[in-house]
Design a protein around this motif. Sequence first.
Motif, PDB file in Angstrom:
ATOM      1  N   GLY A 122      -4.419  11.158   5.315  1.00  0.00           N
ATOM      2  CA  GLY A 122      -5.731  11.481   5.849  1.00  0.00           C
ATOM      3  C   GLY A 122      -6.167  12.886   5.494  1.00  0.00           C
ATOM      4  O   GLY A 122      -7.333  13.120   5.136  1.00  0.00           O
ATOM      5  N   ALA A 123      -5.240  13.843   5.584  1.00  0.00           N
ATOM      6  CA  ALA A 123      -5.567  15.229   5.272  1.00  0.00           C
ATOM      7  C   ALA A 123      -5.952  15.408   3.806  1.00  0.00           C
ATOM      8  O   ALA A 123      -6.759  16.274   3.463  1.00  0.00           O
ATOM      9  CB  ALA A 123      -4.378  16.129   5.617  1.00  0.00           C
ATOM     10  N   LEU A 124      -5.397  14.576   2.941  1.00  0.00           N
ATOM     11  CA  LEU A 124      -5.667  14.675   1.510  1.00  0.00           C
ATOM     12  C   LEU A 124      -6.796  13.757   1.060  1.00  0.00           C
ATOM     13  O   LEU A 124      -7.129  13.723  -0.130  1.00  0.00           O
ATOM     14  CB  LEU A 124      -4.396  14.360   0.720  1.00  0.00           C
ATOM     15  N   GLY A 125      -7.372  13.005   1.992  1.00  0.00           N
ATOM     16  CA  GLY A 125      -8.500  12.146   1.655  1.00  0.00           C
ATOM     17  C   GLY A 125      -8.125  10.907   0.875  1.00  0.00           C
ATOM     18  O   GLY A 125      -8.917  10.400   0.080  1.00  0.00           O
ATOM     19  N   VAL A 126      -6.913  10.408   1.104  1.00  0.00           N
ATOM     20  CA  VAL A 126      -6.423   9.223   0.394  1.00  0.00           C
ATOM     21  C   VAL A 126      -6.198   8.106   1.411  1.00  0.00           C
ATOM     22  O   VAL A 126      -5.616   8.333   2.478  1.00  0.00           O
ATOM     23  CB  VAL A 126      -5.111   9.524  -0.360  1.00  0.00           C
ATOM     24  N   ASP A 127      -6.641   6.910   1.076  1.00  0.00           N
ATOM     25  CA  ASP A 127      -6.495   5.756   1.970  1.00  0.00           C
ATOM     26  C   ASP A 127      -5.023   5.347   2.040  1.00  0.00           C
ATOM     27  O   ASP A 127      -4.433   4.937   1.036  1.00  0.00           O
ATOM     28  CB  ASP A 127      -7.350   4.600   1.455  1.00  0.00           C
ATOM     29  N   PHE A 128      -4.450   5.447   3.227  1.00  0.00           N
ATOM     30  CA  PHE A 128      -3.043   5.115   3.414  1.00  0.00           C
ATOM     31  C   PHE A 128      -2.738   3.677   3.003  1.00  0.00           C
ATOM     32  O   PHE A 128      -1.680   3.392   2.427  1.00  0.00           O
ATOM     33  CB  PHE A 128      -2.670   5.334   4.882  1.00  0.00           C
ATOM     34  N   GLU A 129      -3.666   2.762   3.285  1.00  0.00           N
ATOM     35  CA  GLU A 129      -3.421   1.352   2.996  1.00  0.00           C
ATOM     36  C   GLU A 129      -3.452   1.056   1.498  1.00  0.00           C
ATOM     37  O   GLU A 129      -3.026  -0.016   1.071  1.00  0.00           O
ATOM     38  CB  GLU A 129      -4.452   0.475   3.719  1.00  0.00           C
ATOM     39  N   GLU A 130      -3.953   1.971   0.699  1.00  0.00           N
ATOM     40  CA  GLU A 130      -4.003   1.776  -0.748  1.00  0.00           C
ATOM     41  C   GLU A 130      -2.778   2.317  -1.470  1.00  0.00           C
ATOM     42  O   GLU A 130      -2.702   2.235  -2.702  1.00  0.00           O
ATOM     43  CB  GLU A 130      -5.240   2.477  -1.334  1.00  0.00           C
ATOM     44  N   ARG A 131      -1.833   2.889  -0.734  1.00  0.00           N
ATOM     45  CA  ARG A 131      -0.788   3.661  -1.395  1.00  0.00           C
ATOM     46  C   ARG A 131       0.015   2.859  -2.409  1.00  0.00           C
ATOM     47  O   ARG A 131       0.361   3.370  -3.473  1.00  0.00           O
ATOM     48  CB  ARG A 131       0.126   4.319  -0.366  1.00  0.00           C
ATOM     49  N   GLY A 132       0.313   1.590  -2.104  1.00  0.00           N
ATOM     50  CA  GLY A 132       1.068   0.781  -3.063  1.00  0.00           C
ATOM     51  C   GLY A 132       0.287   0.527  -4.329  1.00  0.00           C
ATOM     52  O   GLY A 132       0.814   0.666  -5.450  1.00  0.00           O
ATOM     53  N   ALA A 133      -0.985   0.177  -4.193  1.00  0.00           N
ATOM     54  CA  ALA A 133      -1.822  -0.073  -5.366  1.00  0.00           C
ATOM     55  C   ALA A 133      -2.020   1.199  -6.173  1.00  0.00           C
ATOM     56  O   ALA A 133      -2.038   1.166  -7.421  1.00  0.00           O
ATOM     57  CB  ALA A 133      -3.170  -0.636  -4.927  1.00  0.00           C
ATOM     58  N   LEU A 134      -2.159   2.346  -5.490  1.00  0.00           N
ATOM     59  CA  LEU A 134      -2.339   3.616  -6.204  1.00  0.00           C
ATOM     60  C   LEU A 134      -1.068   4.019  -6.946  1.00  0.00           C
ATOM     61  O   LEU A 134      -1.129   4.591  -8.043  1.00  0.00           O
ATOM     62  CB  LEU A 134      -2.755   4.704  -5.221  1.00  0.00           C
ATOM     63  N   LEU A 135       0.088   3.723  -6.361  1.00  0.00           N
ATOM     64  CA  LEU A 135       1.341   3.997  -7.060  1.00  0.00           C
ATOM     65  C   LEU A 135       1.436   3.156  -8.323  1.00  0.00           C
ATOM     66  O   LEU A 135       1.774   3.665  -9.410  1.00  0.00           O
ATOM     67  CB  LEU A 135       2.525   3.714  -6.138  1.00  0.00           C
ATOM     68  N   ASP A 136       1.143   1.873  -8.227  1.00  0.00           N
ATOM     69  CA  ASP A 136       1.187   1.014  -9.414  1.00  0.00           C
ATOM     70  C   ASP A 136       0.217   1.500 -10.483  1.00  0.00           C
ATOM     71  O   ASP A 136       0.537   1.493 -11.681  1.00  0.00           O
ATOM     72  CB  ASP A 136       0.852  -0.424  -9.027  1.00  0.00           C
ATOM     73  N   GLU A 137      -0.958   1.928 -10.058  1.00  0.00           N
ATOM     74  CA  GLU A 137      -1.957   2.426 -11.002  1.00  0.00           C
ATOM     75  C   GLU A 137      -1.458   3.683 -11.714  1.00  0.00           C
ATOM     76  O   GLU A 137      -1.608   3.826 -12.937  1.00  0.00           O
ATOM     77  CB  GLU A 137      -3.244   2.726 -10.237  1.00  0.00           C
ATOM     78  N   ALA A 138      -0.847   4.601 -10.964  1.00  0.00           N
ATOM     79  CA  ALA A 138      -0.314   5.815 -11.574  1.00  0.00           C
ATOM     80  C   ALA A 138       0.778   5.486 -12.587  1.00  0.00           C
ATOM     81  O   ALA A 138       0.874   6.116 -13.650  1.00  0.00           O
ATOM     82  CB  ALA A 138       0.221   6.747 -10.494  1.00  0.00           C
ATOM     83  N   LEU A 139       1.613   4.508 -12.275  1.00  0.00           N
ATOM     84  CA  LEU A 139       2.648   4.099 -13.229  1.00  0.00           C
ATOM     85  C   LEU A 139       2.022   3.537 -14.503  1.00  0.00           C
ATOM     86  O   LEU A 139       2.511   3.782 -15.623  1.00  0.00           O
ATOM     87  CB  LEU A 139       3.568   3.057 -12.590  1.00  0.00           C
TER      88      LEU A 139
END
Length: 307
Positions: A122-139
Amino acid sequence: MRFTAEHPVGQRDCDPELLRGEGMAAFARAAEAAGFDAVAFTEHPAPSRKWLGNGGHASLDPLAALAFCAAATTRIRLLTYLLVLPYRNPLLMAKAVATVDRLSGGRLTIGAGSGYLRSEFGALGVDFEERGALLDEALDVLRGLWAGEAFELAGRHFTARGQESVPGPVQLPHPPVWLGGNGRNSRRRVARAGQGWAPLLMGEESARTARTTALTTPKELAVAVGELRQMLRDAGRAPDEVDIQVHSPHTDLSVRGEVSADEHRRHLDELTEAGATWFVVRTSGRSVAEACEVLAAYGRDVIARAR
């Protein structure tokens, strides 16, 4: 077995001298001289006071700290342990990764994870529920950005239309990526896109806090490693091409007095039998001299004998 020395910045008693240039350089050089194979830094860029007061820990920016350690050493590898990839635009993250890898002569290993602190997201402005999808995207960005062609990807929060990232890293197609997390999803990601897996041996309560699966014994680790190896075979990959780095209750050397050197070595033998190839060590941070002395002693008593 190879060995990682985690910097004690997260220890509550960490001497401020270890967070200054001279002290950090001394720690990194001592780890290298003792025979450690990597030096590591974790990250928590925006922890809450509540989390810190309930057992959380301080941190430095891992890539900046590792760049400093690169200049102070010549051989030892540099490990982010763990870099939370969803916190960043993946192209900005890739540029920082390439810079550290290039300046170190190709010594960076990216220990990566999805993160677990909801308040930090929340402090960084990133949706917590998206974290898995964002990790896959970064990979996916790491796998494609330096492949030799202009990079194209319609991401969740960015669009790359023919971007290039130059200069790229020394290690191609990218520095090794080790993925943290004890659950099956982590192992699936390793089989798809990783060069290492970094589980933690921990009980149910700690696992709940870290939003992961409990792994409590080397025997349970062996079962998980067997599952990972089958996933690698199913993906057409050789099971032995992936490193497995373990953090366990024996990692913390500040409590070594409660465990004999022989018991510690037996624990390492059990981890090796379970499939581990790396082990994490954490020293006390009470002083620069004490941290360096503990690293040297571990090198003599454990690392030298293991080899």
